[in-house]
Write an enzyme that holds these catalytic residues in place. Structure first.
Site, short mmCIF file in Angstrom:
data_model
loop_
_atom_site.label_atom_id
_atom_site.label_comp_id
_atom_site.label_asym_id
_atom_site.label_seq_id
_atom_site.Cartn_x
_atom_site.Cartn_y
_atom_site.Cartn_z
N HIS A 136 0.79 -1.24 0.00
CA HIS A 136 0.00 0.00 0.00
C HIS A 136 0.81 1.27 0.00
CE1 HIS A 136 -4.18 -1.39 0.47
NE2 HIS A 136 -3.64 -2.45 1.05
N LYS B 33 -8.54 14.35 3.57
CA LYS B 33 -7.71 13.15 3.65
C LYS B 33 -6.84 13.33 4.89
CE LYS B 33 -6.27 14.37 -0.49
NZ LYS B 33 -6.43 13.09 -1.17
N ARG B 34 -6.11 12.28 5.29
CA ARG B 34 -5.21 12.44 6.43
C ARG B 34 -4.22 13.58 6.17
NH1 ARG B 34 -5.32 8.50 10.73
NH2 ARG B 34 -3.54 9.65 11.47
N LYS C 172 0.92 14.58 1.16
CA LYS C 172 -0.36 14.94 0.52
C LYS C 172 -0.43 16.44 0.22
CE LYS C 172 -2.81 11.03 2.69
NZ LYS C 172 -3.39 10.29 1.55
N THR D 3 -8.26 6.91 -2.95
CA THR D 3 -9.61 6.46 -3.29
C THR D 3 -10.61 7.59 -3.12
OG1 THR D 3 -9.70 5.50 -1.06
CG2 THR D 3 -9.32 3.98 -2.89
N LYS E 144 -14.14 8.87 -5.34
CA LYS E 144 -15.44 9.24 -4.75
C LYS E 144 -15.88 10.60 -5.29
CE LYS E 144 -14.11 6.53 -0.80
NZ LYS E 144 -13.41 6.51 0.50
#
Length: 800
Positions: free
Chosen positions: A335, A526-527, A532, A634, A638
């Protein structure tokens, strides 16, 4: 007289809906027992399930009936749904993927089981106090959980510590400490096919003789209190996303779930219809034909040595035969490629906790290295690189290497990620066994992420193409015929506007913030993690602010920038990023010269149930990780299926989204993986961008000088210092391209009709990103099973 509270009504409804599950659940399990299909075991330390009530009503086709009945009682179904606690037994993408996979496996009629830990406390609740994140415990079981069923009759012992005896009768692991694993089963319904699978989560229980034997002699009270030591194993979820923390309690959790699950798998294997009463099943030859074990990351990697231990020590299977069986049974999903996320356990900790498993790992490694040495004579460096044991100041076990050698299939979770896995992270292993390596691009369940969270959009789609897309999302392609259909364009835009009004009302009610519902809803949820690049988003917000201030009379496209997500409690920089976002919001949102043209809002306590509200309301989805760092993502999928446009880098599944919809229908910007590699070779120099780009310099200087933190001017020095001198994720290198790309977003947003046409094209091209497609590929290419379209007869009909 006692008046029922809303919570009483929620529980009454939950139990009513649950009654509709149990008949199908019992029948499904009976059906598997009779047909004896190959069983799929999905092992994960995280299952991020969210709420269950509405999902169950949707999958059983009960939503309208319940809505009507509740309305007749003078109640509001949505209000009751809000009472349910999220099952937050995961951190983010990895745990949510497991939940989507369970939904798809049931919908595809696979005999599948999710196995994990029933954490008493899931991912913490996030409070924002004075702009800082504060964590509080997630006591999600406080009022009980109507969706689980305790199964004390299947309780199993798990062993820790002790020592290994090598006797003439074989190897014995003795003098161990025993903890009991109590299973709790949660039904997992497929979509309108009467299949109900099981998620079995283990809870730790101290045995009744715990510490009453040798220790604490005569101190009964102390001994009973010490039971907590054993029961702590399932107390709390470790709240790190993409980060390895080598704590002994975490290693105990990993072995606990594996040891309990493997006993359960073997019990079911032996006593299935053609079980141990029949000679077929005392023999483990057929084990891989009846059992598939999928390892969700390396967290359940101990399945490999544990299965070896059971086969060799307990079932007396020959070592080489046991190794064949183990490899044919297990498969591993990788992952992440971030080095700090890879699990590397100290040998010393292992030796104490799991002495027999350490011996087995050493033996497996020796076998593996002998093979490598015979194929690459004299290549000592290759042996060092490929060993499961890393030598150094502290010897460590590389769990990813263990997974690769112990599995017949290794997969990444998006095409670009799987290529990186083959070409860099596991390059040596790929050269050795290229046939092992696969790609399985992630997906999301269209039941929760379209039907449940965006019924308005699902309705206008069904009007045009029927309802079959719900279990075959590729049918969304049919919407391409309606891209120029004026009434459809109008309907899609109207649904989005309604979702925005509803979310704006929710924010006003929850956070007392007034937002402009006609502004662009620009969302990054998101986290919170440096890779990110929420900081890149911050720099854009500041740049927009500065542009408005320098020319207040100019017309600007109004935006509401929403950023949400949790920071791991020990991750200083992530917590500073939250403080920065809230501080920027404080300044911008209170500047009268800005008005309602720009707002920056931090969405508190982002979780599954909040995602279901914000995603359908978003206009713009931010997926802006440094190329090569986000394995898949992911959330991106969405947003796409819910009618937001994506601004993103060529990273993770963004690459495949752009391929499906056409790159010109996403806002793609910034460095590609190759560009990042070039920058790494020549050395990334942040100062060069700072000197060259005046708007960037202004923004950084404002953060640095305390413009956004007047009461504590030095507040953000760590953030600025990181950005300037040790930014692994090269925020400044993508700043210019990002700002320019955001300008293109503004341009298109000013033409609502063209914007909506692009939205429709994105929705129409999102079909690939259903977890049904993903699971179909796992089933055929890794597990060797075919999904079954046959509906199990419902409980009200006689069987066969």
């Amino acid at each position: 007289r006692n008046v029922a509270t809303p919570r009483d009504y929620y529980f009454a409804l939950a139990h009513t809906v649950r009654d509709h599950l149990v008949g199908r659940w019992i029948r499904t399990q009976q059906h598997y027992y009779e047909r004896d299909p190959k069983r799929i075991y999905y092992l994960s330390l995280e299952f991020y399930m969210g709420r269950t009530l509405q999902n169950t009503m949707v999958n059983l086709g009960l939503q309208n009936a319940c809505d009507e009945a509740i309305y007749q009682l003078g109640l509001d179904l949505e209000e009751l749904e809000e009472i349910e606690e999220d099952a937050g037994l995961g951190n983010g993408g990895l745990g949510r993927l497991a939940a989507c996979f369970l939904d798809s496996m049931a919908t595809l009629g696979l005999a599948a089981y999710g196995y994990g830990i029933r954490y008493e406390f899931g991912i913490f609740n996030q409070k924002i106090v004075d702009g800082w994140q504060v964590e509080e415990a997630d006591d999600w079981l406080r009022y009980g959980n109507p969706w689980e069923k305790a199964r004390p009759e299947y309780m199993l012992p798990v062993h820790f510590y002790g020592r290994v005896d090598h006797t003439p009768e074989g190897v014995k692991w003795v003098d161990t400490q025993v903890v009991l694993a109590m299973p709790y089963d949660t039904p997992v319904p497929g979509y309108k096919n009467n299949t109900v699978n099981t998620m079995r989560l283990w809870s730790a229980k101290a045995p009744n003789d715990f510490n009453l034997q040798e220790f604490n002699v005569g101190d009964y009270i102390e001994a009973v209190l010490d039971r907590n030591l054993a029961e702590n194993i399932s107390r709390v979820l470790y709240p790190n996303d993409n980060f390895f923390e080598g704590k002994e309690l975490r290693l105990k959790q990993e072995y606990f779930v594996v040891a309990a699950t493997l006993q359960d798998i073997i019990r079911r294997f032996k006593s299935s219809k053609f079980g141990c009463r029949d000679p077929v099943r005392t023999c483990f030859e057929t084990f891989p034909d009846k059992v598939a074990i999928q390892l969700n990351d390396t967290h359940p990697a101990l399945s490999i040595p544990e299965l070896m231990r059971i086969l060799v020590d307990v079932e007396k299977v020959d070592w080489d035969k046991a190794w064949e069986i183990t490899k044919r049974t297990c498969a591993y999903t990788n992952h992440t490629v971030l080095p700090e996320a890879l699990e590397r356990w100290p040998v010393s900790m292992f030796e104490k906790l799991l002495p027999r498993h350490l011996e087995i790992i050493y033996a497996l490694n020796q076998m593996h290295l002998d093979r490598v040495a015979s194929l690459y004579p004299g290549d000592i460096d290759r042996l060092r690189r490929m060993s499961v044991i890393e030598e150094g100041d502290c010897k460590r076990i590389n769990m990813a290497h263990l997974c690769v050698i112990g599995s017949h299939a290794v997969n990444g979770v998006a095409r670009i990620h799987s290529d990186i896995v083959k070409n860099s992270v596991f390059k040596d292993f790929y050269e050795l066994e290229p046939e092992k390596f696969q790609n399985k691009t992630n997906g999301i369940t269209p039941r929760r992420w379209l039907l449940l969270c965006n019924p308005g959009l699902a309705d206008v789609i069904a009007e045009k193409i029927g309802e079959d897309f719900i279990t075959d999302l590729s049918q969304l392609k049919k919407l391409l015929d309606f891209i120029n259909n004026e009434s459809f364009i109008r309907d899609v835009a109207k649904v989005k506007q309604e979702n925005k009004l509803k979310f704006a009302a929710y924010l006003e009610e929850q956070y007392k913030v007034k937002i402009n519902p006609s502004s662009m809803f620009d969302v990054q949820v998101k986290r919170i993690h440096e890779y990110k690049r929420q900081l890149l988003n911050c720099l854009h917000a500041i740049t927009l602010y500065n542009r408005i201030r320098s020319d207040p009379s100019k017309s600007f496209v109004p935006r509401t920038i929403m950023i949400g997500g949790k920071a791991a409690p020990g991750y200083h920089m992530a917590k500073m990023i939250i403080k920065l976002i809230t501080s920027i919001g404080e300044v911008i949102n209170n500047d009268p010269s800005v008005g309602d043209r720009l707002k920056v809002i931090f969405l508190e306590n982002y979780r599954v149930s909040l995602a279901e509200k914000v995603i359908p309301a978003a206009d713009l989805s931010q997926q802006i990780s440094t190329a090569g760092t986000e394995a898949s993502g992911t959330g991106n999928m969405k947003f796409m299926v819910n009618g937001a446009l994506t601004i993103g880098t060529m990273d993770g599944a963004n690459v495949e989204m752009a391929e499906e919809a056409g790159e010109e229908n996403l806002f793609i910007f910034g460095m590609r993986v190759e560009d990042v590699e070039v920058l790494d070779r020549q050395g990334y120099n942040a100062r060069e961008y700072y000197e060259r780009l005046p708007e960037l310099r202004q923004a950084v200087d404002q953060i640095s000088s305390g413009f956004f933190s007047p009461r504590d001017p030095g507040c953000f020095r760590d953030v600025v210092n990181m950005l300037m001198y040790h930014d692994r994720f090269k925020v400044f290198a993508d700043y210019e391209a990002y700002i320019k790309c955001q300008g293109q977003v503004d341009q298109l947003f000013m033409d609502p009709r063209e914007w909506t046409k692009k939205v429709i094209r994105n929705i129409a091209c999102s079909g690939k990103f259903s977890s049904d497609r993903t699971i179909m590929e796992y089933a055929r290419e890794i597990w060797g099973v075919e999904p079954s379209a046959t509906k199990i007869p419902p409980p009200n009909l006689p069987r066969d």
